[in-house]
Design a protein around this motif. Structure first.
Motif, PDB file in Angstrom:
ATOM      1  N   TRP A  23     -12.916  11.921  15.904  1.00 34.51           N
ATOM      2  CA  TRP A  23     -12.075  10.718  15.917  1.00 34.51           C
ATOM      3  C   TRP A  23     -11.199  10.616  14.666  1.00 34.51           C
ATOM      4  O   TRP A  23     -10.299   9.797  14.586  1.00 34.51           O
ATOM      5  N   ARG A  24     -11.460  11.472  13.690  1.00 35.19           N
ATOM      6  CA  ARG A  24     -10.580  11.569  12.534  1.00 35.19           C
ATOM      7  C   ARG A  24     -10.639  13.009  12.022  1.00 35.19           C
ATOM      8  O   ARG A  24     -11.466  13.806  12.456  1.00 35.19           O
ATOM      9  N   LEU A  30      -5.827  10.255   9.381  1.00 36.65           N
ATOM     10  CA  LEU A  30      -5.554   9.805  10.746  1.00 36.65           C
ATOM     11  C   LEU A  30      -5.016  10.953  11.587  1.00 36.65           C
ATOM     12  O   LEU A  30      -4.267  11.797  11.099  1.00 36.65           O
ATOM     13  N   SER A 189     -11.527   4.251  20.072  1.00 34.57           N
ATOM     14  CA  SER A 189     -10.796   3.417  19.125  1.00 34.57           C
ATOM     15  C   SER A 189      -9.318   3.367  19.457  1.00 34.57           C
ATOM     16  O   SER A 189      -8.651   4.402  19.504  1.00 34.57           O
ATOM     17  N   TYR A 192      -7.683   4.595  15.934  1.00 31.19           N
ATOM     18  CA  TYR A 192      -7.826   5.960  15.427  1.00 31.19           C
ATOM     19  C   TYR A 192      -7.500   7.046  16.446  1.00 31.19           C
ATOM     20  O   TYR A 192      -7.047   8.131  16.064  1.00 31.19           O
ATOM     21  N   ARG A 293      -2.672   2.144  10.329  1.00 33.02           N
ATOM     22  CA  ARG A 293      -1.419   2.852  10.580  1.00 33.02           C
ATOM     23  C   ARG A 293      -0.206   2.032  10.128  1.00 33.02           C
ATOM     24  O   ARG A 293       0.901   2.185  10.636  1.00 33.02           O
TER      25      ARG A 293
END
Length: 369
Positions: A23-24, A30, A189, A192, A293
């Motif tokens: 997820w990252r 990001l 998410s 993300y 973001r």
């Protein structure tokens, strides 16, 4: 590994492959997806957002509750010629978050996930819960204390587990991440995972089609985490890359005055967004003190020649009442963009010149003033 899924991109140069656990980036950064021109071949018999399957990075029409193709109506009762309101609360769970949630849940199923975790102020959580139920996947939704009871009822109604966090929206996200890291669940998410924006970019594709395959002059969009801003930009940027439009709409981002980190950064000419201490606002859906973001959102605003504006609680309430008088029943957050439209129109702002489109993001059946 799923070979038809594009790899993620990180500013550090890494290109991670999508997986349940990812997820990252390993650097902590990001993730994004590679920019791509839109393949414009709407599937005429499909009246969901999957009509744009050829422009979506998730392969196959994996999942649907009929999301997308929301109405675009005029705002003529107030004499606002040229202003169109996109009725996103006509989505299956009552908000635009369905656009991204269907992508995340479809992705999770493709990757073989069995359990999802999400954090939300309400609407994204209800959307993930609904699509997880449709896909037969377990879901746990983390929400901050004070989330609308109606939204909590909806999340639980879809069979998801609700975990209420006694803290801020940021505290809620941290708690969700801890659960993801402890259990190996898929982190659905909307902040993300960039596949969420594969869904919200269809907002732009629909506007383009509904306006006769042209771009509006201005998009007026609310922003907390900015998921609709990011998606709408990707959609119109993809249309421009394909040669289907020759310009991007100006993006006017709207925040509640009581929680406006993007507006503060924009006004100060900063590239980065500094966290703020939020005050209570009826626009709970965009009360994000530190949007991850935020830098990208500011880049989009500046690239398109837009602005970041704020609206007061009183302006939100008046816009809510004005919409109700037109037969449009939104939650308070859903009135934020219209509040900005009314103010900008009254001020004679150049942002109101030409075709203007603003969303009505969430249903008034979810929360009320």
């Amino acid at each position: 590994m799923f070979p038809d899924l594009p790899s993620y991109r990180c500013s550090c140069g890494r290109r991670p492959t999508p997986s349940v656990e990812r997820w990252r980036c390993d650097c902590g950064g990001l993730l994004d997806l590679p920019a791509a021109a839109v393949t414009w071949s709407p599937r005429r018999g499909d009246h969901s957002l999957w009509r744009y399957q050829d422009a979506i990075a998730v392969p196959g029409r994996e999942l649907s509750l009929g999301e997308g193709m929301t109405p675009l109506v005029g705002a003529s009762p107030d004499g606002e010629e040229g202003v169109r309101l996109k009725v996103e609360y006509a989505s299956p769970t009552g908000s635009f978050k369905d656009r991204g949630a269907v992508m995340l849940v479809a992705l999770a199923r493709l990757l073989g996930a069995t359990r999802l975790v999400a954090d939300s102020s309400g609407n994204a959580g209800t959307a993930v819960a609904a699509y997880a139920a449709r896909a037969g996947l377990a879901a746990e939704i983390f929400v901050p204390a004070g989330t609308s009871d109606k939204k909590l009822l909806q999340i639980r109604g879809h069979g998801a587990q609700v975990t209420v966090v006694d803290g801020s929206r940021e505290d809620t996200a941290r708690a969700a991440v801890e659960r993801v890291e402890a259990t190996g669940a898929f982190y659905a998410s909307h902040v993300y995972n960039p596949y969420f924006y594969e869904g919200t970019k269809t907002y732009a594709l629909e506007v383009f089609e509904q306006l006769g395959e042209t771009a509006p002059a201005t998009l007026v969009l609310p922003a907390g985490n900015g998921t609709l801003v990011l998606g709408a930009y990707l959609g119109f940027a993809g249309l421009r890359a394909a040669g289907l439009v020759d310009r991007l709409p100006r993006v006017v981002v709207v925040q509640a005055q009581r929680c406006a980190p993007l507006a503060a950064a924009f006004a100060a000419g900063r590239e980065d967004v500094e966290p703020v201490t939020p005050e209570a606002t009826v626009a709970e859906g965009i009360a994000i003190a530190a949007p991850p973001r935020g830098t990208r959102i500011l880049e989009i605003v500046r690239e398109t020649g837009g602005a970041v504006v704020t609206v007061t609680e009183e302006e939100i309430a008046r816009a809510h009442a004005a919409l109700a008088a037109q037969g449009l029943w939104v939650e308070p957050t859903g009135a934020v963009s219209y509040a900005a439209v009314r103010r900008l129109r009254a001020e004679g702002s150049p942002f109101m010149e030409g075709a203007v489109v603003a969303p009505l993001c969430g249903s008034g059946l979810k929360a009320s003033l």
